[in-house]
Design a protein around this motif. Structure first.
Motif, PDB file in Angstrom:
ATOM      1  N   ASP A 292      75.874  -0.593 -12.590  1.00  0.00           N
ATOM      2  CA  ASP A 292      75.557   0.284 -11.460  1.00  0.00           C
ATOM      3  C   ASP A 292      74.056   0.309 -11.201  1.00  0.00           C
ATOM      4  O   ASP A 292      73.611   0.268 -10.050  1.00  0.00           O
TER       5      ASP A 292
ATOM      6  N   GLU B  66      69.819  -3.243  -4.297  1.00  0.00           N
ATOM      7  CA  GLU B  66      69.851  -2.636  -2.960  1.00  0.00           C
ATOM      8  C   GLU B  66      68.474  -2.109  -2.568  1.00  0.00           C
ATOM      9  O   GLU B  66      68.010  -2.317  -1.456  1.00  0.00           O
ATOM     10  N   LYS B  67      67.801  -1.437  -3.500  1.00  0.00           N
ATOM     11  CA  LYS B  67      66.454  -0.933  -3.218  1.00  0.00           C
ATOM     12  C   LYS B  67      65.500  -2.085  -2.949  1.00  0.00           C
ATOM     13  O   LYS B  67      64.627  -1.989  -2.086  1.00  0.00           O
TER      14      LYS B  67
ATOM     15  N   LYS C  93      72.977  -2.918  -9.488  1.00  0.00           N
ATOM     16  CA  LYS C  93      73.356  -2.912  -8.071  1.00  0.00           C
ATOM     17  C   LYS C  93      72.398  -2.034  -7.270  1.00  0.00           C
ATOM     18  O   LYS C  93      71.960  -2.404  -6.187  1.00  0.00           O
ATOM     19  N   GLU C  94      72.088  -0.860  -7.802  1.00  0.00           N
ATOM     20  CA  GLU C  94      71.177   0.057  -7.124  1.00  0.00           C
ATOM     21  C   GLU C  94      69.791  -0.560  -6.982  1.00  0.00           C
ATOM     22  O   GLU C  94      69.158  -0.483  -5.928  1.00  0.00           O
TER      23      GLU C  94
END
Length: 85
Positions: free
Chosen positions: A50, A57-58, A53-54
């Motif tokens: 997780d 994305e950032k 993925k975060e």
């Protein structure tokens, strides 16, 4: 550590730990006991995934923001127009 009774607990006790601590680890309905070492390892792996993925994305958002800033300066967009983006 395999077959160590201190590393396993009854499924209902594991559910209580989930509820009280708000943690999310997998509990198989096919067994009467939960291997807590395995459950914690899986939970940590899920958290790492997780987080990755975060972070990705950032990173994409930051890259697009930088690209837009470069485009703004290249086309000399007025500040008002930039604030609307």
């Amino acid at each position: 550590m395999e077959n160590n009774p201190r590393m396993t607990m009854e499924i209902n006790a594991a559910r209580v730990i989930q509820a009280v601590t708000g943690t999310k680890f997998r509990i198989s309905e096919e067994t009467e006991v939960v291997d807590m070492c395995q459950a914690i390892d899986e939970m940590m792996a899920d958290s790492r995934e997780d987080g990755m993925k975060e972070g990705m994305e950032k990173g994409r958002i930051e890259a697009l923001s930088n690209l837009l800033k470069k485009e703004r300066s290249a086309f000399r967009m007025p500040p008002i127009a930039w604030q609307c983006l």
